[in-house]
Design an enzyme around this catalytic site. Structure first.
Site, PDB file in Angstrom:
ATOM      1  N   ASP A 285      -5.779  -8.264   0.656  1.00 15.15           N
ATOM      2  CA  ASP A 285      -5.693  -9.676   0.280  1.00 15.15           C
ATOM      3  C   ASP A 285      -6.589  -9.978  -0.919  1.00 15.15           C
ATOM      4  OD1 ASP A 285      -3.914 -10.186   2.392  1.00 15.15           O
ATOM      5  OD2 ASP A 285      -5.554 -10.556   3.791  1.00 15.15           O
TER       6      ASP A 285
ATOM      7  N   GLU B 108       3.254   1.515   3.059  1.00 15.45           N
ATOM      8  CA  GLU B 108       4.317   0.507   3.025  1.00 15.45           C
ATOM      9  C   GLU B 108       5.347   0.841   1.953  1.00 15.45           C
ATOM     10  OE1 GLU B 108       1.063  -2.911   4.313  1.00 15.45           O
ATOM     11  OE2 GLU B 108       1.847  -2.835   2.258  1.00 15.45           O
TER      12      GLU B 108
ATOM     13  N   ASN C 106       0.861  -1.183   0.000  1.00 11.76           N
ATOM     14  CA  ASN C 106       0.000   0.000   0.000  1.00 11.76           C
ATOM     15  C   ASN C 106       0.900   1.237   0.000  1.00 11.76           C
ATOM     16  OD1 ASN C 106       0.731   0.630   2.722  1.00 11.76           O
ATOM     17  ND2 ASN C 106      -0.978  -0.577   3.525  1.00 11.76           N
TER      18      ASN C 106
END
Length: 315
Positions: free
Chosen positions: A253, A195, A192
């Site tokens: 996910d 991150e 993301n």
């Protein structure tokens, strides 16, 4: 050629209780040095979770062939049965009978503040789960124990299986050297936007520079969609409108599942990212990481409507 996709990562239970008040009314700053509190939580739910379980669930919705690679404990019978009921191959889920399955216990208040504890359990021994000898067209190394993530990556590289590296919640475990070592083995990096900024800081390389050494970098940006970096190019792919925003847990996910399906079936990277965005959109409209259940026809229609991608790709 095998169309199996190896999904390396955590398999966990999430137990979520709801306190119908506000933590700040009960946790007082002047008494924090001696904290002992109890919250009455009449609402409780148990969710099947963990990155490997979540990704496998969404990939199966798409008609893919996920093979989760993870370690569970003596309490995992119902989770394993759930996977089998979904026709998900569990041959690489290893049961460690002297441990418990990884689990997160969360209590949330009416302001959506959370107090959580995480027990890693069997996940700590994920490196013992040897995936060698299993054919696959793609794989993903998602958050797990650090030793397990490196072990899986090294075995995938030795087998010549391309894989996505998804740092996610394992971010605190990886320093710059660790990240460079992992990226030297991976084909695609997903992260993301937060991150991605941490990865840039720790490696000393921009996302665009990282993309030059990989097949691609995919950066998700929540409601703004995702950015695809290939070589020195960047393509921003807006998110489709969503029915409602209920719970972002597991959206990353679901996004990875869409990306993996596209890769496994030879789609372009852009089209795979569009499918990933669609899957994230379906997930966010449901509470919990494995409670969305769009049909393949609904997914195909969303691809056609929002991105102009031929619905026949999912036929």
């Amino acid at each position: 050629m095998s169309t199996d996709v190896l999904i390396c990562g955590s398999i966990a239970f999430d137990t979520i209780a709801v306190f119908e008040g506000r933590f700040r009314d009960h946790i007082l700053a002047d008494s924090i040095k001696s904290l002992s509190v109890s919250f009455f939580a009449p609402s409780l739910r148990k969710e099947y979770g963990g990155c490997a379980g979540n990704i496998a669930y969404s990939l199966k919705l798409l008609g893919g062939r996920p093979v989760p690679v993870g370690t569970v404990g003596q309490d995992a019978d119902d989770y394993l049965q759930r996977l089998r009921d979904l026709d998900i191959d569990t041959r690489l889920v290893r049961v460690l009978p002297d441990t418990y399955t990884a689990q997160c216990h969360i209590i949330t208040d009416q302001e959506n503040n959370q107090i959580a504890s995480f027990h890693p359990g069997a996940m700590l021994r994920s490196a013992e789960n040897d995936l060698s000898g299993n054919a696959a067209c793609w794989a993903i190394v998602s958050p797990d124990s650090k030793d397990g993530m490196f072990s899986h990556a090294e075995r995938l590289r030795a087998a010549g299986i391309p894989f996505i590296f998804d740092l996610g919640q394992a971010m605190p475990l990886f320093d710059g050297g660790d990240l460079r070592r992992m990226l030297a083995m991976a084909s695609i990096l997903t992260a993301n936007d937060y991150e991605a900024s941490v990865i840039e800081e720790r490696t000393g390389r921009s996302v665009q520079e990282l993309a030059a050494g990989l097949q691609a970098v995919v950066v998700t940006r929540g409601g703004e969609g995702a950015s695809l970096f290939v070589g020195d190019g960047r393509t921003d792919i807006p998110a489709p409108p969503v029915e409602r925003v209920v719970d972002p847990t597991g959206c990353g996910d679901a996004h990875r599942a869409g990306l993996l399906y596209g890769l496994a079936h030879g789609w372009s990277l852009r089209d795979a990212c569009c499918l990933a965005n669609v899957m994230g959109g379906f997930k966010i409209a449901h509470r919990g990481p494995q409670n969305h259940s769009p049909s393949r026809d609904e997914i195909a229609a969303a691809l056609q409507t929002h991105y102009g991608i031929d619905a026949g790709l999912l036929a």
